[in-house]
Design an enzyme around this catalytic site. Structure first.
Site, PDB file in Angstrom:
ATOM      1  N   GLU A  15      37.808  42.577  49.738  1.00  0.00           N
ATOM      2  CA  GLU A  15      36.795  42.456  48.679  1.00  0.00           C
ATOM      3  C   GLU A  15      37.236  41.404  47.676  1.00  0.00           C
ATOM      4  O   GLU A  15      38.274  41.555  47.021  1.00  0.00           O
ATOM      5  CB  GLU A  15      36.604  43.808  47.979  1.00  0.00           C
ATOM      6  CG  GLU A  15      35.740  43.778  46.746  1.00  0.00           C
ATOM      7  CD  GLU A  15      34.395  43.098  46.914  1.00  0.00           C
ATOM      8  OE1 GLU A  15      34.141  42.105  46.206  1.00  0.00           O
ATOM      9  OE2 GLU A  15      33.600  43.564  47.742  1.00  0.00           O
ATOM     10  N   LYS A  16      36.452  40.338  47.528  1.00  0.00           N
ATOM     11  CA  LYS A  16      36.832  39.198  46.691  1.00  0.00           C
ATOM     12  C   LYS A  16      36.831  39.483  45.200  1.00  0.00           C
ATOM     13  O   LYS A  16      37.337  38.687  44.417  1.00  0.00           O
ATOM     14  CB  LYS A  16      35.943  38.000  46.992  1.00  0.00           C
ATOM     15  CG  LYS A  16      34.488  38.202  46.623  1.00  0.00           C
ATOM     16  CD  LYS A  16      33.657  37.016  47.065  1.00  0.00           C
ATOM     17  CE  LYS A  16      32.192  37.325  46.956  1.00  0.00           C
ATOM     18  NZ  LYS A  16      31.385  36.393  47.686  1.00  0.00           N
ATOM     19  N   HIS A  17      36.264  40.597  44.744  1.00  0.00           N
ATOM     20  CA  HIS A  17      36.197  40.898  43.314  1.00  0.00           C
ATOM     21  C   HIS A  17      37.363  41.753  42.806  1.00  0.00           C
ATOM     22  O   HIS A  17      37.603  41.808  41.611  1.00  0.00           O
ATOM     23  CB  HIS A  17      34.887  41.610  42.983  1.00  0.00           C
ATOM     24  CG  HIS A  17      33.699  40.740  43.163  1.00  0.00           C
ATOM     25  ND1 HIS A  17      32.967  40.720  44.331  1.00  0.00           N
ATOM     26  CD2 HIS A  17      33.114  39.848  42.329  1.00  0.00           C
ATOM     27  CE1 HIS A  17      31.988  39.850  44.211  1.00  0.00           C
ATOM     28  NE2 HIS A  17      32.048  39.298  43.011  1.00  0.00           N
ATOM     29  N   HIS A  45      36.905  33.906  45.524  1.00  0.00           N
ATOM     30  CA  HIS A  45      35.767  34.257  44.667  1.00  0.00           C
ATOM     31  C   HIS A  45      35.155  32.957  44.160  1.00  0.00           C
ATOM     32  O   HIS A  45      35.883  32.028  43.805  1.00  0.00           O
ATOM     33  CB  HIS A  45      36.227  35.107  43.479  1.00  0.00           C
ATOM     34  CG  HIS A  45      35.091  35.603  42.651  1.00  0.00           C
ATOM     35  ND1 HIS A  45      34.468  34.815  41.706  1.00  0.00           N
ATOM     36  CD2 HIS A  45      34.447  36.792  42.643  1.00  0.00           C
ATOM     37  CE1 HIS A  45      33.489  35.508  41.152  1.00  0.00           C
ATOM     38  NE2 HIS A  45      33.456  36.711  41.703  1.00  0.00           N
ATOM     39  N   HIS A  51      28.553  32.047  38.624  1.00  0.00           N
ATOM     40  CA  HIS A  51      29.247  33.199  39.224  1.00  0.00           C
ATOM     41  C   HIS A  51      30.750  32.992  39.089  1.00  0.00           C
ATOM     42  O   HIS A  51      31.323  32.136  39.757  1.00  0.00           O
ATOM     43  CB  HIS A  51      28.843  33.309  40.697  1.00  0.00           C
ATOM     44  CG  HIS A  51      29.338  34.536  41.383  1.00  0.00           C
ATOM     45  ND1 HIS A  51      29.186  34.709  42.729  1.00  0.00           N
ATOM     46  CD2 HIS A  51      29.973  35.660  40.930  1.00  0.00           C
ATOM     47  CE1 HIS A  51      29.699  35.879  43.087  1.00  0.00           C
ATOM     48  NE2 HIS A  51      30.194  36.468  42.010  1.00  0.00           N
ATOM     49  N   CYS A 115      33.573  40.350  36.683  1.00  0.00           N
ATOM     50  CA  CYS A 115      32.749  39.292  37.266  1.00  0.00           C
ATOM     51  C   CYS A 115      31.428  39.274  36.508  1.00  0.00           C
ATOM     52  O   CYS A 115      30.837  40.331  36.271  1.00  0.00           O
ATOM     53  CB  CYS A 115      32.494  39.586  38.748  1.00  0.00           C
ATOM     54  SG  CYS A 115      31.310  38.451  39.518  1.00  0.00           S
ATOM     55  N   HIS A 118      28.891  40.781  39.166  1.00  0.00           N
ATOM     56  CA  HIS A 118      29.172  42.035  39.871  1.00  0.00           C
ATOM     57  C   HIS A 118      29.974  43.051  39.073  1.00  0.00           C
ATOM     58  O   HIS A 118      30.438  44.047  39.620  1.00  0.00           O
ATOM     59  CB  HIS A 118      29.848  41.728  41.212  1.00  0.00           C
ATOM     60  CG  HIS A 118      28.976  40.897  42.096  1.00  0.00           C
ATOM     61  ND1 HIS A 118      29.206  39.564  42.311  1.00  0.00           N
ATOM     62  CD2 HIS A 118      27.838  41.214  42.762  1.00  0.00           C
ATOM     63  CE1 HIS A 118      28.264  39.085  43.102  1.00  0.00           C
ATOM     64  NE2 HIS A 118      27.413  40.064  43.393  1.00  0.00           N
TER      65      HIS A 118
END
Length: 130
Positions: A15-17, A45, A51, A115, A118
């Site tokens: 998961e990139k976050h 990310h 973003h 983020c 997100h």
């Protein structure tokens, strides 16, 4: 509603976050060591005007305490913004930081990141003080 209702967690490898905590598993009492924090280590990310990761924070919760301590906070304030338009600016901040800390007892390192699209993410790593 509680903050725990909206904070997300996942394995940073998938998961990139999710914030990444890189620190030793064991340290000596009272000796300095580095804790590196980042987002997007395994899966990049986006770092665009639209973003991006705004901040990462590091906390420590001692094993023998109910409460946590905020150790460090890093903001990433530039993401290609410019008067020429989005993503046309001359500088981008990458979401990575390092804190040098000392511990007197074992506990858990906790990290949060934000983020702009997100929301809040967390991760943790146990650390033993010898």
């Amino acid at each position: 509603m509680k903050i725990s209702d909206v904070i997300q967690s996942a394995d940073w490898k998938t998961e990139k976050h999710a914030p990444v905590i890189e620190a030793p598993e064991k340290v000596k009492s009272g000796e300095s060591f580095a804790v590196e924090l980042s987002v997007g280590k395994e899966i990049a990310h986006p770092n665009t005007t639209e973003h991006h990761i705004r901040w990462i924070k590091l906390y420590f919760k001692p094993d023998n305490s109910k409460f946590i301590f905020e150790v460090a906070a890093s903001e990433f304030n530039v993401h290609g913004e410019s008067t020429d338009g989005a993503n046309k600016g001359p500088v981008y901040a990458e979401p990575t930081t390092k804190a040098i800390i000392k511990l007197n007892g074992s506990g858990t390192l906790l990290a949060t990141s934000y983020c702009n699209i997100h929301g809040l993410w967390e991760s943790s790593q146990a650390i033993t003080v010898e």
